[in-house]
Motif scaffolding. Structure first.
Motif, short mmCIF file in Angstrom:
data_model
loop_
_atom_site.label_atom_id
_atom_site.label_comp_id
_atom_site.label_asym_id
_atom_site.label_seq_id
_atom_site.Cartn_x
_atom_site.Cartn_y
_atom_site.Cartn_z
N TRP A 65 -50.64 165.51 -44.44
CA TRP A 65 -51.32 166.12 -43.29
C TRP A 65 -50.51 167.28 -42.74
N TRP B 234 -51.50 173.62 -54.17
CA TRP B 234 -51.13 172.62 -53.15
C TRP B 234 -49.92 171.78 -53.53
N LEU C 200 -53.51 163.35 -49.35
CA LEU C 200 -53.18 164.67 -48.83
C LEU C 200 -52.13 164.56 -47.72
N TYR D 295 -56.63 161.82 -46.70
CA TYR D 295 -57.28 161.84 -48.02
C TYR D 295 -58.53 162.70 -48.01
N ASP E 91 -48.34 168.29 -52.13
CA ASP E 91 -49.07 167.90 -50.91
C ASP E 91 -50.35 167.15 -51.27
N LEU E 92 -50.70 167.19 -52.55
CA LEU E 92 -51.96 166.59 -52.99
C LEU E 92 -51.64 165.71 -54.20
N TRP F 12 -50.04 160.81 -44.08
CA TRP F 12 -50.92 161.33 -45.13
C TRP F 12 -52.36 160.95 -44.82
N LEU G 122 -57.98 173.77 -47.65
CA LEU G 122 -58.07 172.94 -48.85
C LEU G 122 -59.54 172.68 -49.21
N LEU H 94 -56.33 171.74 -43.66
CA LEU H 94 -57.40 170.91 -44.23
C LEU H 94 -58.59 171.80 -44.59
#
Ligand code: FAD
Length: 459
Positions: free
Chosen positions: A393, A366, A391, A346, A369-370, A344, A402, A399
């Motif tokens: 990965w 999301w 988050l 951030y 996943d978040l 994970w 997001l 990414l």
């Protein structure tokens, strides 16, 4: 990455430094593990930064314990044309102190004296390498405290916080480090063949505040302090995320004296190392963590209960066993989660107001996943919620998607997956930072590659 400094320049620099001060601690090629250790920080939180930074290593490390030694090292680097990157305690998250072109790393952990505390004004003058935890210990018996500290307060230096940090515990009352009034002045060494020792006032210091040491070596700082308060650490449980969020929002407009408000979503709550004596969370429990002044305790528990919050634990800061609450907040939440979930990463952002629609939309997009971690802050005088979500990965493309989704819902991002001062901030070049670099580091040798405005400047 950029080319390393030629070895013959390093050899000449080491010889000059030994000649000038035979007592100056120097580490070179004979100490590869130390060179590696002193060239790193916590950039491995970012899977984007790891491949960019992992090969970057100092060719020489000098440790200075006096301002005279800093002047001597700065002058020798300028004369030999060797890049110089300053290191405080190396706890940054984005590779701020990683020397992209090698060269010399100047370790300032030994330059750490508290020079003066003005009892009448509370203004502190302290050397840059002093650890904030050590400063707090010296201020407390005199009834004073640092206004703002990162959650790494015990391990990070005050110079590194100003040069590489942004805010943290105390930001609810005092805003961010770059807000006018949080930095009163700096003592700075320039990177020139004949280096100057400058005393900068607050206005002249501003361009060096959060510039990653690209435009001056800070040797001492003048900072305002606040009255010391024995903050009470409170852990409050809620059944619903919406209740915890609403309580945090409402708290920012009460008259309770609070130094921190942290909101944590249940999956994070379930895996944090709570202090000794704090009950394990119920399944699905959301938590608020508060630092409250003792006088708030008469009313706060019933105020929270009326909003669905149950006080689970309380203890004065500095008197509890296990980790203090502040080491569960800010990027320590990230640290603890990643210790169990290294796949994970951030993000960091300021949420738009009202916060709930943005959070709901991102949750829909999301899912799990978040995971949400919020911190209440004061931004340009107004209470806001910052978010440091965890988050899962799923690669750089996800990414980017997001980041776009966050921006679309009105969040202001402070991207922790980039190496330049500007890209990790508001994305814009600060002409004053670039002008300070031209004035104090005309050959561009300080922490090269980190100030985009300098790389882009003509000539
Ligand atoms: C678990 C964890 C939690 C964190 N929480 C927070 C938080 O709450 N808030 C926050 O803002 N940050 C946080 N950070 C980031 C970091 O810990 C802080 O910003 C810290 O204050 C950096 O201090 P340092 O001494 O380690 O600096 P370093 O990492 O050594 O240096 C940071 C930058 O400043 C430069 N620098 C250092 N000293 C000087 C000097 N004397 N002159 C000029 N330039 C200098 C370096 O070159 C580098 O660019 C966290 C990091 C981790 C790993």
């Amino acid at each position: 990455m950029a080319e390393r400094c030629p070895e013959d320049q390093i050899t000449a620099l080491a010889a000059e430094l030994r000649r000038l001060d035979s007592a100056l601690p120097l580490l070179g090629a004979e100490s590869p593990l130390e060179l590696e250790r002193l060239s790193r920080d916590y950039y491995d939180y970012s899977p984007v930064l790891v491949p960019l930074l992992q090969g970057c290593r100092a060719q020489l490390v000098a440790g200075a314990t006096t301002v005279e030694q800093v002047l001597l090292v700065a002058g020798a680097c300028a004369r030999q044309g060797v890049p110089l990157t300053v290191r405080g305690a190396g706890t940054g998250n984005y590779g701020q102190c990683v020397p992209l072109q090698g060269g010399l790393v100047l370790d300032l952990s030994g330059l750490n004296q508290l020079r003066q505390l003005d009892e009448a004004t509370g203004v502190l003058e302290v050397e840059a390498g002093a650890l904030m935890g050590a400063i707090e210990k010296q201020l407390a018996p005199r009834g004073r405290a640092l206004r703002l500290v990162p959650s790494t307060v015990r391990s990070a230096s005050i110079g590194g916080f100003i040069a590489g940090g942004s805010g943290g515990i105390g930001s609810l009352r005092w805003g961010f480090l770059r807000d006018p009034g949080n930095l009163l002045g700096l003592e700075v060494v320039t990177l020139e063949p004949e280096p100057r020792l400058l005393q900068l006032d607050a206005a002249a210091s501003a361009p060096l505040n959060h510039a990653y040491g690209t435009n001056g070596i800070i040797t001492a700082l003048r900072l305002p302090t606040s009255e010391a308060v024995v903050w009470q650490q409170l852990v409050v449980g809620f059944e619903q995320w919406g209740q915890a969020l609403a309580a945090a929002q409402a708290l920012t407009s009460t008259a309770f004296e609070l130094n921190a408000i942290t909101v944590l979503e249940a999956p994070l709550v379930s895996q944090l190392p709570w202090p000794a004596g704090c009950p394990a969370p119920e399944p699905g429990e959301q938590r608020l963590m508060l630092l409250a002044a003792p006088a708030a305790l008469e009313v706060l528990p019933s105020w929270l209960a009326a909003r669905g919050g149950a006080l689970r634990w309380q203890a004065p800061q500095g008197q509890s066993r296990g980790l203090p609450l502040r080491e569960l907040s800010w990027n320590h939440t990230t640290l603890h989660w990643r210790a169990q979930h290294p796949d994970w990463t951030y993000l960091q952002m300021l949420l738009p107001q009202p916060e709930a629609p943005c959070l709901e939309r991102l949750r829909e997009q999301w899912g799990d996943d978040l995971l949400w971690h919020l911190e209440a802050v004061r931004q340009q005088g107004a209470a806001r919620l910052a978010a440091l979500p965890l988050l899962r990965w799923r690669g750089e493309e996800a990414l980017q998607q997001l980041l776009d989704d966050c921006r679309r819902c009105g969040a202001v991002l402070f991207n922790p997956h980039v190496i330049s001062v500007e890209d990790g901030g508001l994305g814009v070049i600060d002409a004053d930072q670039v002008a300070a670099k031209a004035a104090y580091d005309p050959a561009g040798l300080l922490n090269p590659g980190k100030l985009r405005g300098w790389l882009n400047s003509p000539g």
